[in-house]
Design a protein around this motif. Structure first.
Motif, mmCIF file in Angstrom:
data_model
loop_
_atom_site.group_PDB
_atom_site.id
_atom_site.type_symbol
_atom_site.label_atom_id
_atom_site.label_comp_id
_atom_site.label_asym_id
_atom_site.label_seq_id
_atom_site.Cartn_x
_atom_site.Cartn_y
_atom_site.Cartn_z
ATOM 1 N N LYS A 1 -9.438 -0.327 -3.215
ATOM 2 C CA LYS A 1 -9.364 0.713 -2.372
ATOM 3 C C LYS A 1 -9.054 1.889 -3.011
ATOM 4 N N TYR A 2 -8.070 2.091 -4.046
ATOM 5 C CA TYR A 2 -7.562 2.991 -4.624
ATOM 6 C C TYR A 2 -7.931 3.371 -5.943
ATOM 7 N N ASN A 3 -7.524 4.405 -6.610
ATOM 8 C CA ASN A 3 -7.827 4.935 -7.836
ATOM 9 C C ASN A 3 -6.831 4.335 -8.899
ATOM 10 N N VAL A 4 -7.013 3.043 -9.067
ATOM 11 C CA VAL A 4 -6.087 2.159 -9.896
ATOM 12 C C VAL A 4 -6.816 2.089 -11.328
ATOM 13 N N LEU B 1 2.397 1.805 -3.260
ATOM 14 C CA LEU B 1 1.358 2.115 -4.088
ATOM 15 C C LEU B 1 1.064 3.762 -4.134
ATOM 16 N N LEU B 2 1.011 4.216 -3.106
ATOM 17 C CA LEU B 2 0.723 5.517 -2.589
ATOM 18 C C LEU B 2 1.984 6.407 -3.098
ATOM 19 N N LEU C 1 -5.806 -3.374 -3.259
ATOM 20 C CA LEU C 1 -5.477 -2.319 -3.716
ATOM 21 C C LEU C 1 -6.416 -1.582 -4.698
ATOM 22 N N MET D 1 1.754 6.651 -6.837
ATOM 23 C CA MET D 1 0.669 7.588 -7.303
ATOM 24 C C MET D 1 1.069 9.216 -7.291
ATOM 25 N N LYS D 2 1.934 9.520 -6.326
ATOM 26 C CA LYS D 2 2.539 10.765 -6.304
ATOM 27 C C LYS D 2 3.086 11.179 -7.541
ATOM 28 N N GLU E 1 0.720 -1.258 -0.178
ATOM 29 C CA GLU E 1 0.101 0.079 -0.053
ATOM 30 C C GLU E 1 0.852 1.269 -0.067
ATOM 31 N N LYS E 2 1.990 1.310 0.916
ATOM 32 C CA LYS E 2 2.739 2.151 0.949
ATOM 33 C C LYS E 2 3.717 2.749 -0.476
#
Length: 245
Positions: free
Chosen positions: A90-93, A62-63, A87, A66-67, A59-60
């Motif tokens: 939960k996230y904008n993949v 991925l975040l 992931l 994403m930056k 998760e870390k």
């Protein structure tokens, strides 16, 4: 700018997905990340690590990715496929690829066939030339029972998230996989509600699909899926599953 996060499997390491990761590093300008989950790697040190450690690390990663980019793809192998599913829910993949994703674990029929081959090689005095034997004997010795239980917990906890996935999904499974049975791929296909999904079976591949005899076909499947701007309307139903021959 696009980015792609690869997640390896339980007791594995980046080498499991490196052929694909390296291919996209060479052929695109994407940001490619292939992290090593805690306790994993060429030398295992799983003791003391929980499934939360593995999920949190992915998760870390991925975040952070994403930056750096505007659009993110996630590719997960085996246990990494289950983490990737979480992931993506939960996230904008933008797109998700599941390779030998372990919704179920161990294919008894194929495992027995592999075992018979090992016995034959043992009797011939060539057991140390058997690729499966060399790959898995080390893992069995270095994997604590507690870690296997943590893996089982991870699958149980994340399974409900499958029903929240609506993005384009490509599911790929080797039909000769002795670790993850083919029914796992069918389960994922039938459980994930996305209308943009595709299930592809590789007839000659075992668990490590990125290192199997169908790799060139796999590479093309993944490349076409990630570069296809029209797959947001693509839907391959169970009666149209693709078998690569």
């Amino acid at each position: 700018m696009k980015g792609c996060l690869f997640i390896h499997g339980f007791t594995g390491a980046p080498y499991e997905v490196e052929p694909l990761a390296n291919y996209f590093k060479e052929t695109t300008n994407w940001v490619i990340k292939v992290p090593t989950l805690p306790g994993h790697g060429v030398t295992l040190a799983l003791k003391g690590h929980t499934y939360n450690d593995w999920v949190s690390h992915a998760e870390k990663e991925l975040l952070e990715l994403m930056k750096q980019v505007d659009e993110v793809y996630v590719i997960g192998f085996s246990m990494g496929g289950i983490i990737a599913s979480y992931l993506a829910a939960k996230y904008n993949v933008s797109k998700l690829i599941l390779l030998s994703a372990a919704a179920y674990y161990v294919n008894p029929k194929q495992l027995m066939l592999d075992f018979k081959e090992m016995v034959k090689d043992f009797l011939k005095g060539s057991i140390y030339e058997n690729e499966l034997f060399n790959r898995y004997k080390k893992k069995i010795v270095q994997t604590p029972l507690r870690s296997t239980l943590e893996f089982q917990k991870l699958v149980k906890v994340i399974k409900p998230y499958l029903e929240k996935i609506t993005l384009p999904v490509l599911i790929v499974q080797g039909e000769c996989d002795g670790i993850v049975p083919v029914k796992s791929a069918h389960y994922l296909y039938n459980t994930i509600p996305s209308e943009m999904k595709e299930l592809c079976l590789l007839p000659g591949s075992k668990h490590l699909v990125c290192h199997g005899e169908d790799y060139e076909h796999l590479k093309k499947l993944v490349e076409d899926f990630l570069h296809d701007h029209n797959n947001d309307v693509k839907h391959v139903n169970p009666s149209q599953q693709i078998n690569i021959h």
